[in-house]
Design a protein around this motif. Sequence first.
Motif, PDB file in Angstrom:
ATOM      1  N   HIS A  69      51.869  23.097  35.012  1.00  0.00           N
ATOM      2  CA  HIS A  69      52.037  24.064  33.930  1.00  0.00           C
ATOM      3  C   HIS A  69      53.693  24.403  33.816  1.00  0.00           C
ATOM      4  O   HIS A  69      54.297  23.933  35.000  1.00  0.00           O
ATOM      5  CB  HIS A  69      51.606  25.667  34.462  1.00  0.00           C
ATOM      6  N   ASN A 111      52.588  29.412  39.536  1.00  0.00           N
ATOM      7  CA  ASN A 111      51.540  30.322  39.413  1.00  0.00           C
ATOM      8  C   ASN A 111      52.052  31.620  40.068  1.00  0.00           C
ATOM      9  O   ASN A 111      53.010  31.666  40.963  1.00  0.00           O
ATOM     10  CB  ASN A 111      50.582  29.956  40.905  1.00  0.00           C
ATOM     11  N   THR A 146      55.168  27.006  32.447  1.00  0.00           N
ATOM     12  CA  THR A 146      55.448  28.454  32.332  1.00  0.00           C
ATOM     13  C   THR A 146      54.538  29.214  33.386  1.00  0.00           C
ATOM     14  O   THR A 146      53.667  28.635  33.744  1.00  0.00           O
ATOM     15  CB  THR A 146      55.159  29.048  30.961  1.00  0.00           C
ATOM     16  N   PHE A 147      54.826  30.541  33.576  1.00  0.00           N
ATOM     17  CA  PHE A 147      53.886  31.236  34.622  1.00  0.00           C
ATOM     18  C   PHE A 147      52.628  31.372  34.206  1.00  0.00           C
ATOM     19  O   PHE A 147      52.582  31.794  32.879  1.00  0.00           O
ATOM     20  CB  PHE A 147      54.653  32.421  34.985  1.00  0.00           C
ATOM     21  N   TYR A 148      51.705  31.431  35.263  1.00  0.00           N
ATOM     22  CA  TYR A 148      50.430  31.681  34.714  1.00  0.00           C
ATOM     23  C   TYR A 148      49.636  32.539  35.988  1.00  0.00           C
ATOM     24  O   TYR A 148      50.203  32.161  37.050  1.00  0.00           O
ATOM     25  CB  TYR A 148      49.579  30.324  34.350  1.00  0.00           C
ATOM     26  N   TRP A 149      48.729  32.858  35.592  1.00  0.00           N
ATOM     27  CA  TRP A 149      47.767  33.679  36.633  1.00  0.00           C
ATOM     28  C   TRP A 149      46.576  33.107  36.659  1.00  0.00           C
ATOM     29  O   TRP A 149      45.851  32.866  35.592  1.00  0.00           O
ATOM     30  CB  TRP A 149      47.947  35.280  36.290  1.00  0.00           C
ATOM     31  N   GLY A 150      46.243  32.612  37.710  1.00  0.00           N
ATOM     32  CA  GLY A 150      44.757  31.980  38.006  1.00  0.00           C
ATOM     33  C   GLY A 150      44.483  31.699  39.511  1.00  0.00           C
ATOM     34  O   GLY A 150      45.752  31.370  40.043  1.00  0.00           O
TER      35      GLY A 150
END
Length: 143
Positions: free
Chosen positions: A3, A107, A5-9
Motif C-alpha cells: 500500500h 497500516n 496510502t494509509f489503510y485499516w485492516g
Amino acid sequence: MMHMTFYWGIKATILFDFWKTDSWLSYILTLLACFVFAAFYQYLENRRLQFKSLSSTRHPPPPRTGVSAPLIPKSGTRSAAKAASVLLFGVNAAIGYLLMLAAMSFNGGVFIAIVVGLTVGYLVFRSDDDGGYAAAENPCACA
C-alpha cells in the motif's frame, strides 16, 4: 501488493515477508510488538544519554610528573561509559530505522501502536530528566 496510502485492516506485512498478519490474534500481537519496541527505543535513548552524560563529566586526575607520569592518561570509567554510549547509539539507530520501516507499512494500526509506544516510553523513561543530560548542543532532531 504494498500500500502507498494509509489503510485499516488486519492483513499487513511488517518488515519481512514472513511477518504477515492474517488473523486478529496475529494482528494484535504485531501491534503489541510494535508498541513494546517503540517504548524500548525510548528506554535505550534514556540509557544512552545517561552514559553520554557520565562520559562527558570531567574530573581531572591529580597531575603526575616525572618518570611515573603515563604518556596516555587512563580515563577508566569515562572510556567505558563512552563505549557503552556508542554501542547504544548503534542499537538505538537500528531500532529507530526498523520502527520507521514498520510505520511505512502504511497500516493505520501499526502506525498508531508505534506512536503510542514512543509516547508512553517517553512518559515512563524520559519525561523526568528535565533535559539534564540532553544533547542540546545539536539542534537537529534526528541526531
